[in-house]
Design an enzyme around this catalytic site. Structure first.
Site, PDB file in Angstrom:
ATOM      1  CE  LYS A 170      -4.423   1.008   0.109  1.00 18.20           C
ATOM      2  NZ  LYS A 170      -5.587   0.191  -0.308  1.00 18.20           N
ATOM      3  CG  ASP A 179      -7.296   3.401  -0.800  1.00 19.51           C
ATOM      4  OD1 ASP A 179      -7.771   2.258  -0.770  1.00 19.51           O
ATOM      5  OD2 ASP A 179      -7.391   4.189   0.172  1.00 19.51           O
TER       6      ASP A 179
HETATM    7  P1  NDP Z   1     -12.887   8.028  -2.878  1.00 17.81           P
HETATM    8  O1  NDP Z   1     -11.783   8.989  -2.648  1.00 17.81           O
HETATM    9  O2  NDP Z   1     -13.435   7.863  -4.245  1.00 17.81           O
HETATM   10  O3  NDP Z   1     -14.114   8.349  -1.909  1.00 17.81           O
HETATM   11  C1  NDP Z   1     -13.952   8.353  -0.541  1.00 17.81           C
HETATM   12  C2  NDP Z   1     -15.278   8.704   0.110  1.00 17.81           C
HETATM   13  O4  NDP Z   1     -15.182   8.471   1.509  1.00 17.81           O
HETATM   14  C3  NDP Z   1     -15.636  10.162  -0.068  1.00 17.81           C
HETATM   15  O5  NDP Z   1     -17.019  10.303  -0.083  1.00 17.81           O
HETATM   16  C4  NDP Z   1     -15.016  10.783   1.171  1.00 17.81           C
HETATM   17  O6  NDP Z   1     -15.598  12.020   1.538  1.00 17.81           O
HETATM   18  C5  NDP Z   1     -15.283   9.717   2.204  1.00 17.81           C
HETATM   19  N1  NDP Z   1     -14.252   9.809   3.255  1.00 17.81           N
HETATM   20  C6  NDP Z   1     -12.927   9.675   3.074  1.00 17.81           C
HETATM   21  N2  NDP Z   1     -12.267   9.856   4.230  1.00 17.81           N
HETATM   22  C7  NDP Z   1     -13.209  10.117   5.141  1.00 17.81           C
HETATM   23  C8  NDP Z   1     -13.153  10.395   6.509  1.00 17.81           C
HETATM   24  N3  NDP Z   1     -11.985  10.448   7.184  1.00 17.81           N
HETATM   25  N4  NDP Z   1     -14.346  10.579   7.158  1.00 17.81           N
HETATM   26  C9  NDP Z   1     -15.522  10.516   6.460  1.00 17.81           C
HETATM   27  N5  NDP Z   1     -15.615  10.266   5.158  1.00 17.81           N
HETATM   28  C10 NDP Z   1     -14.490  10.075   4.514  1.00 17.81           C
HETATM   29  O7  NDP Z   1     -12.341   6.639  -2.318  1.00 17.81           O
HETATM   30  P2  NDP Z   1     -12.878   5.165  -2.591  1.00 17.81           P
HETATM   31  O8  NDP Z   1     -14.335   5.168  -2.819  1.00 17.81           O
HETATM   32  O9  NDP Z   1     -11.986   4.558  -3.600  1.00 17.81           O
HETATM   33  O10 NDP Z   1     -12.542   4.455  -1.196  1.00 17.81           O
HETATM   34  C11 NDP Z   1     -13.484   4.318  -0.154  1.00 17.81           C
HETATM   35  C12 NDP Z   1     -13.067   3.200   0.762  1.00 17.81           C
HETATM   36  O11 NDP Z   1     -13.012   1.975   0.020  1.00 17.81           O
HETATM   37  C13 NDP Z   1     -11.687   3.346   1.388  1.00 17.81           C
HETATM   38  O12 NDP Z   1     -11.700   2.773   2.675  1.00 17.81           O
HETATM   39  C14 NDP Z   1     -10.787   2.512   0.486  1.00 17.81           C
HETATM   40  O13 NDP Z   1      -9.624   2.072   1.141  1.00 17.81           O
HETATM   41  C15 NDP Z   1     -11.737   1.363   0.176  1.00 17.81           C
HETATM   42  N6  NDP Z   1     -11.434   0.582  -1.015  1.00 17.81           N
HETATM   43  C16 NDP Z   1     -11.289   1.174  -2.237  1.00 17.81           C
HETATM   44  C17 NDP Z   1     -11.048   0.394  -3.344  1.00 17.81           C
HETATM   45  C18 NDP Z   1     -10.950   0.971  -4.716  1.00 17.81           C
HETATM   46  O14 NDP Z   1     -10.786   0.197  -5.661  1.00 17.81           O
HETATM   47  N7  NDP Z   1     -11.053   2.274  -4.893  1.00 17.81           N
HETATM   48  C19 NDP Z   1     -10.883  -1.063  -3.241  1.00 17.81           C
HETATM   49  C20 NDP Z   1     -11.139  -1.593  -1.921  1.00 17.81           C
HETATM   50  C21 NDP Z   1     -11.384  -0.775  -0.863  1.00 17.81           C
HETATM   51  P3  NDP Z   1     -14.810  13.390   1.266  1.00 17.81           P
HETATM   52  O15 NDP Z   1     -14.967  13.653  -0.199  1.00 17.81           O
HETATM   53  O16 NDP Z   1     -15.490  14.400   2.115  1.00 17.81           O
HETATM   54  O17 NDP Z   1     -13.373  13.181   1.649  1.00 17.81           O
HETATM   55  O1  2IT Z   2      -7.981  -1.444  -0.893  1.00 16.91           O
HETATM   56  C1  2IT Z   2      -7.907  -1.906  -2.043  1.00 16.91           C
HETATM   57  O2  2IT Z   2      -8.034  -3.106  -2.272  1.00 16.91           O
HETATM   58  C2  2IT Z   2      -7.658  -0.961  -3.136  1.00 16.91           C
HETATM   59  N1  2IT Z   2      -7.594   0.234  -2.887  1.00 16.91           N
HETATM   60  C3  2IT Z   2      -7.471  -1.470  -4.544  1.00 16.91           C
HETATM   61  C4  2IT Z   2      -6.058  -1.932  -4.742  1.00 16.91           C
HETATM   62  C5  2IT Z   2      -5.700  -2.325  -6.168  1.00 16.91           C
HETATM   63  O3  2IT Z   2      -4.520  -2.632  -6.349  1.00 16.91           O
HETATM   64  O4  2IT Z   2      -6.543  -2.333  -7.055  1.00 16.91           O
END
Ligand code: NDP
Ligand code: 2IT
Length: 448
Positions: free
Chosen positions: A129, A169
């Site tokens: 990561k 992420d």
């Molecule tokens: P984005 O940046 O697209 O969206 C994040 C969302 O979560 C936004 O709405 C953001 O609000 C909110 N958020 C972030 N930090 C906080 C916080 N500290 N408190 C409250 N709300 C918060 O990210 P993703 O959708 O990609 O990721 C969301 C989650 O999913 C994370 O935990 C990530 O690790 C996990 N994840 C993502 C993957 C991927 O492929 N993208 C794969 C697997 C897991 P704001 O805009 O106000 O910051």
């Molecule tokens: O938390 C996760 O699994 C991710 N943010 C996606 C990682 C990836 O390599 O696609």
């Protein structure tokens, strides 16, 4: 589940001493150790091979300066990280988080979780990561580009298509991956699959954008069906409004559920008639706006400040898709009191240990992050395969493979939980199944 095994208790003490000041990492290790207690009893050979001691220590941790110039000509400095946690079953693989809360402990907890998650996908990917405490909010496109180029200038020395393949992420989407890919290509003079989540015109995979959210619903659907339930007609609350939340909403709606809430770090929206996703996509994906703008387009919907309140909305299914520890014990109690039957995690480690205790004590179906959100990285693995063979698959092909992977992940979690005497505890099943494959590979490769 309390930790009773003395060997693991002692080892956890070492982990705590060695990683003082990193509570999220210690939380992630504690949960995995609690699940692995029966494995210690059943597999003395893995204890003998020192697998438990080795798996909690990252293979390599890189921290670096990221200097960049803002639009006013002023030099800004952020800190960059890449934790290459475990390469027993494949090249390091995992996303890059850009958020002001990022420090080493966050990247380590995410890297540790990624080891088990990637193992569950059945694809050959180790765990890693990266990220930075850079805050993308309010930055111009030029500032984002200059930051990404500076970040990659150092990161490029440590990654490669067969060594370490980062992705998105929080705060890192298609735009950021594009700038990072361009800089890597310029520095190395090679066009390789060094990042995933790339744009479709330069080696990206169809369905990668949708994959985490869709995968979450595929996994949750398997879990529901195995327990005589379905999404059809259910009320669903989803936190966040980023990549994962948007595509979880889309698939849950396709399955016939009514999604009534979404949030961001400022507050949440409640739409009793069901979220209109085209409006959300326009706000978040096109205009990069805030979720409160939804009520301008849908005046019958409500906006509330603060993100914790979203868990007070009555629902059947909760899908936390924002960030770590967003559901605490108190919120979990409220969910249970309001009749929630299912919590399935799109975000990484969104439930505190107290929240998980509450789900399990009240018989909720609980889909743990490292299984439920593995669809994103699984599709990244499929992007790597397409890059290696220099071909692109259709959306349907990728989506079908993703669907099968999620079905198999549920099956692995279910079977491991049963085999180790914890039927229905998919968290224990995910930790055990994810661990065993990596542990076997580590043992086979000797003390490295
Ligand atoms: P984005 O940046 O697209 O969206 C994040 C969302 O979560 C936004 O709405 C953001 O609000 C909110 N958020 C972030 N930090 C906080 C916080 N500290 N408190 C409250 N709300 C918060 O990210 P993703 O959708 O990609 O990721 C969301 C989650 O999913 C994370 O935990 C990530 O690790 C996990 N994840 C993502 C993957 C991927 O492929 N993208 C794969 C697997 C897991 P704001 O805009 O106000 O910051
Ligand atoms: O938390 C996760 O699994 C991710 N943010 C996606 C990682 C990836 O390599 O696609």
């Amino acid at each position: 589940m309390a930790l009773k095994n003395q060997y693991l208790i002692d080892l956890l003490e070492t982990v705590k001493k060695r990683n003082a000041g990193e509570p999220e990492f210690i939380q992630a290790v504690t949960e995995v150790f609690e699940s692995l207690q029966p494995v210690v009893d059943k597999r003395p050979d893995l204890v003998e091979a020192g697998v438990f001691e080795r798996i909690v220590e990252p293979e390599r941790q890189i921290m670096f300066r990221v200097p960049w110039v803002d639009d006013n000509g002023k030099v800004q400095v952020n800190r960059g990280f890449r934790v290459q946690f475990n390469s027993a079953i494949g090249p390091y693989k995992g996303g890059i988080r850009l958020h002001p809360s990022v420090y080493l402990g966050i990247i380590k907890f995410l890297g540790f979780e990624q080891v088990f998650k990637n193992s569950l996908t059945t694809l050959p990917m180790g765990g890693g990561k990266g990220g930075s405490d850079f805050d993308p909010k309010g930055k111009s496109d030029g500032e984002i580009m200059r930051f990404c180029q500076s970040f990659m200038t150092e990161l490029s020395k440590h990654i490669g298509a067969d060594c370490d393949v980062p992705a998105g992420d929080i705060g890192t989407g298609g735009r950021e991956i594009g700038y990072m890919f361009g800089q890597y290509k310029r520095l190395r003079n090679e066009f390789t699959g060094v990042l995933t989540g790339k744009g479709l015109t330069y080696g990206g995979s169809l369905a990668r954008t949708e994959a985490t959210g869709y995968g979450l619903c595929y996994f949750t659907n398997e879990m529901l069906q195995a327990n005589g339930m379905s999404f059809e007609g259910k009320t669903v609350v989803i936190s966040g409004s980023g990549n994962v939340a948007i595509y979880a909403t889309e698939k849950a709606q396709e399955y016939g559920a009514k999604v009534v809430a979404l949030s961001d770090s400022n507050g949440y929206i409640y739409d009793a008639d069901g979220i209109k996703l085209d409006i959300v996509k326009d706000i978040k994906e096109v205009r990069r706006g805030r979720i409160k703008e939804y009520v301008d387009a849908v005046p019958t919907a409500e906006y509330h400040e603060g993100c914790k309140g979203i868990w007070t909305i009555k629902c059947d299914i909760a899908l936390p898709c924002a960030t770590q520890n967003e559901i605490d014990g108190e919120s979990a109690e409220i969910l249970v009191k309001n009749g929630c039957k299912v919590v399935s995690e799109g975000a990484n480690m969104p439930s505190t240990p107290e929240a998980i205790e509450t789900y399990l004590a009240n018989g909720l179906l609980y889909g743990p992050a490292k299984a439920a959100n593995a669809g994103g990285v699984a599709t990244s693995g499929l992007e790597m395969s397409q890059n290696s063979e220099r071909l692109s698959w259709t959306f349907e092909e990728v989506d079908e493979k993703l669907h099968n992977i999620m079905k198999n992940i549920f099956k692995s979690c279910d079977e491991a939980a049963k085999e180790y005497g914890m039927e229905g505890n998919y968290m224990a099943g995910a930790n055990i199944a994810g661990f065993l494959k990596v542990a076997e590979a580590m043992k086979a490769q000797g003390c490295v």
